[in-house]
Design a protein around this motif. Structure first.
Motif, PDB file in Angstrom:
ATOM      1  N   MET A   1       0.840  -1.172   0.000  1.00  0.00           N
ATOM      2  CA  MET A   1       0.000   0.000   0.000  1.00  0.00           C
ATOM      3  C   MET A   1       0.885   1.235   0.000  1.00  0.00           C
ATOM      4  N   VAL A   2       0.565   2.186  -0.840  1.00  0.00           N
ATOM      5  CA  VAL A   2       1.325   3.424  -0.956  1.00  0.00           C
ATOM      6  C   VAL A   2       0.523   4.535  -0.287  1.00  0.00           C
ATOM      7  N   GLU A   3       1.167   5.301   0.594  1.00  0.00           N
ATOM      8  CA  GLU A   3       0.470   6.363   1.315  1.00  0.00           C
ATOM      9  C   GLU A   3       1.200   7.688   1.150  1.00  0.00           C
ATOM     10  N   TRP A  82      -8.531   0.352 -16.044  1.00  0.00           N
ATOM     11  CA  TRP A  82      -8.497  -0.510 -17.223  1.00  0.00           C
ATOM     12  C   TRP A  82      -7.383  -0.070 -18.153  1.00  0.00           C
ATOM     13  N   PRO A  83      -6.590  -0.918 -18.699  1.00  0.00           N
ATOM     14  CA  PRO A  83      -6.631  -2.381 -18.670  1.00  0.00           C
ATOM     15  C   PRO A  83      -5.801  -2.988 -17.538  1.00  0.00           C
ATOM     16  N   LEU A  84      -5.352  -2.169 -16.592  1.00  0.00           N
ATOM     17  CA  LEU A  84      -4.452  -2.663 -15.550  1.00  0.00           C
ATOM     18  C   LEU A  84      -5.167  -3.328 -14.384  1.00  0.00           C
ATOM     19  N   GLY A  85      -6.472  -3.162 -14.285  1.00  0.00           N
ATOM     20  CA  GLY A  85      -7.223  -3.715 -13.162  1.00  0.00           C
ATOM     21  C   GLY A  85      -7.957  -2.618 -12.431  1.00  0.00           C
ATOM     22  N   ALA A  86      -7.754  -2.561 -11.127  1.00  0.00           N
ATOM     23  CA  ALA A  86      -8.414  -1.558 -10.292  1.00  0.00           C
ATOM     24  C   ALA A  86      -7.518  -1.262  -9.098  1.00  0.00           C
ATOM     25  N   ALA A  87      -7.856  -0.180  -8.387  1.00  0.00           N
ATOM     26  CA  ALA A  87      -7.118   0.180  -7.182  1.00  0.00           C
ATOM     27  C   ALA A  87      -8.098   0.550  -6.085  1.00  0.00           C
ATOM     28  N   ARG A  88      -7.738   0.204  -4.879  1.00  0.00           N
ATOM     29  CA  ARG A  88      -8.478   0.671  -3.708  1.00  0.00           C
ATOM     30  C   ARG A  88      -7.792   1.954  -3.257  1.00  0.00           C
ATOM     31  N   VAL A  89      -8.564   3.019  -3.137  1.00  0.00           N
ATOM     32  CA  VAL A  89      -8.023   4.316  -2.745  1.00  0.00           C
ATOM     33  C   VAL A  89      -8.794   4.795  -1.526  1.00  0.00           C
ATOM     34  N   ARG A  90      -8.079   5.100  -0.455  1.00  0.00           N
ATOM     35  CA  ARG A  90      -8.724   5.505   0.798  1.00  0.00           C
ATOM     36  C   ARG A  90      -8.232   6.891   1.206  1.00  0.00           C
ATOM     37  N   PHE A  91      -9.180   7.770   1.455  1.00  0.00           N
ATOM     38  CA  PHE A  91      -8.887   9.106   1.964  1.00  0.00           C
ATOM     39  C   PHE A  91      -9.341   9.155   3.417  1.00  0.00           C
ATOM     40  N   GLU A  92      -8.430   9.579   4.292  1.00  0.00           N
ATOM     41  CA  GLU A  92      -8.776   9.792   5.694  1.00  0.00           C
ATOM     42  C   GLU A  92      -8.463  11.234   6.032  1.00  0.00           C
ATOM     43  N   LEU A  93      -9.421  11.904   6.634  1.00  0.00           N
ATOM     44  CA  LEU A  93      -9.289  13.314   6.993  1.00  0.00           C
ATOM     45  C   LEU A  93      -9.224  13.416   8.514  1.00  0.00           C
ATOM     46  N   THR A  94      -8.147  14.009   9.008  1.00  0.00           N
ATOM     47  CA  THR A  94      -7.938  14.146  10.439  1.00  0.00           C
ATOM     48  C   THR A  94      -7.798  15.624  10.770  1.00  0.00           C
ATOM     49  N   GLU A  95      -8.627  16.098  11.676  1.00  0.00           N
ATOM     50  CA  GLU A  95      -8.530  17.493  12.094  1.00  0.00           C
ATOM     51  C   GLU A  95      -7.258  17.685  12.917  1.00  0.00           C
ATOM     52  N   GLY A  99      -6.114  23.116  10.577  1.00  0.00           N
ATOM     53  CA  GLY A  99      -6.691  22.534   9.375  1.00  0.00           C
ATOM     54  C   GLY A  99      -6.913  21.044   9.441  1.00  0.00           C
ATOM     55  N   THR A 100      -6.581  20.399   8.325  1.00  0.00           N
ATOM     56  CA  THR A 100      -6.860  18.973   8.151  1.00  0.00           C
ATOM     57  C   THR A 100      -5.656  18.274   7.552  1.00  0.00           C
ATOM     58  N   ARG A 101      -5.353  17.102   8.069  1.00  0.00           N
ATOM     59  CA  ARG A 101      -4.359  16.223   7.448  1.00  0.00           C
ATOM     60  C   ARG A 101      -5.144  15.284   6.543  1.00  0.00           C
ATOM     61  N   ILE A 102      -4.835  15.333   5.248  1.00  0.00           N
ATOM     62  CA  ILE A 102      -5.450  14.431   4.280  1.00  0.00           C
ATOM     63  C   ILE A 102      -4.459  13.312   4.025  1.00  0.00           C
ATOM     64  N   SER A 103      -4.881  12.087   4.296  1.00  0.00           N
ATOM     65  CA  SER A 103      -4.065  10.913   4.027  1.00  0.00           C
ATOM     66  C   SER A 103      -4.707  10.160   2.873  1.00  0.00           C
ATOM     67  N   MET A 104      -3.894   9.769   1.896  1.00  0.00           N
ATOM     68  CA  MET A 104      -4.372   9.025   0.736  1.00  0.00           C
ATOM     69  C   MET A 104      -3.559   7.747   0.628  1.00  0.00           C
ATOM     70  N   GLU A 105      -4.252   6.615   0.694  1.00  0.00           N
ATOM     71  CA  GLU A 105      -3.610   5.313   0.535  1.00  0.00           C
ATOM     72  C   GLU A 105      -4.118   4.697  -0.756  1.00  0.00           C
ATOM     73  N   GLU A 106      -3.242   4.054  -1.507  1.00  0.00           N
ATOM     74  CA  GLU A 106      -3.641   3.388  -2.739  1.00  0.00           C
ATOM     75  C   GLU A 106      -2.980   2.023  -2.814  1.00  0.00           C
ATOM     76  N   ALA A 122       5.302   2.390  -6.085  1.00  0.00           N
ATOM     77  CA  ALA A 122       5.518   3.652  -5.377  1.00  0.00           C
ATOM     78  C   ALA A 122       6.256   4.672  -6.238  1.00  0.00           C
ATOM     79  N   LEU A 123       7.137   4.219  -7.115  1.00  0.00           N
ATOM     80  CA  LEU A 123       7.869   5.146  -7.993  1.00  0.00           C
ATOM     81  C   LEU A 123       6.917   5.964  -8.850  1.00  0.00           C
ATOM     82  N   PHE A 124       5.812   5.376  -9.235  1.00  0.00           N
ATOM     83  CA  PHE A 124       4.797   6.072 -10.024  1.00  0.00           C
ATOM     84  C   PHE A 124       3.741   6.718  -9.141  1.00  0.00           C
ATOM     85  N   LEU A 125       3.258   5.968  -8.134  1.00  0.00           N
ATOM     86  CA  LEU A 125       2.101   6.426  -7.355  1.00  0.00           C
ATOM     87  C   LEU A 125       2.412   7.578  -6.405  1.00  0.00           C
ATOM     88  N   VAL A 126       3.580   7.592  -5.790  1.00  0.00           N
ATOM     89  CA  VAL A 126       3.870   8.659  -4.822  1.00  0.00           C
ATOM     90  C   VAL A 126       3.822  10.035  -5.489  1.00  0.00           C
TER      91      VAL A 126
END
Length: 144
Positions: A1-3, A82-95, A99-106, A122-126
């Protein structure tokens, strides 16, 4: 998982308001080029954003579906790649102070992308996901 994460000087509610606007998706998701439609009730679990990915004339028609939502803290999506498949992407917002810390995991989910080692992903996603969060923050800070 890349965050990746980013601090934005806005409330979680304000950040979530942009995430909850399916029509804004192409404005902040790197790679999304055009929104064809947004299901009524977005971002309820099971609703979809129907979008195009890539540059014309090589655009691919795809969709992103909501897996979990807990406003204004969590939005989890399954994004078509498509055509690579799919990804699970999760956004978590923490006050946090100021402001807010936005965390994105893929994480790759299905298709050939799951065969690529996480270090290589990670070389591409980060960099891509950092840019996605910068675009999201830009929309948050200008949204009235």
């Amino acid at each position: 998982m890349v965050e990746v994460s980013l601090h934005v000087s806005a409330s979680p509610e304000r950040v979530f308001a942009v995430l909850a606007d399916g029509w804004s998706y192409a404005g902040w998701v790197v790679g999304a080029a055009h929104i064809r439609s947004v299901d009524a009730g977005w971002p309820a679990v099971g609703t979809r954003v129907h979008h195009s990915v890539g540059a014309w004339p090589l655009q691919v028609q795809d969709e992103t579906v909501v897996l979990e939502v807990d406003p204004p803290r969590v939005l989890e999506l399954e994004a078509g790649l498509w055509p690579l498949g799919a990804a699970r992407v999760r956004f978590e917002l923490t006050e946090v102070d100021g402001g807010t810390r936005i965390s994105m995991e893929e994480q790759a989910k299905g298709g050939p992308a799951v065969l690529v080692p996480e270090v290589a992903q990670a070389l591409f996603l980060v960099p891509r996901n950092r840019e996605t969060l910068r675009r999201l923050a830009d929309l948050v800070l200008r949204k009235d």
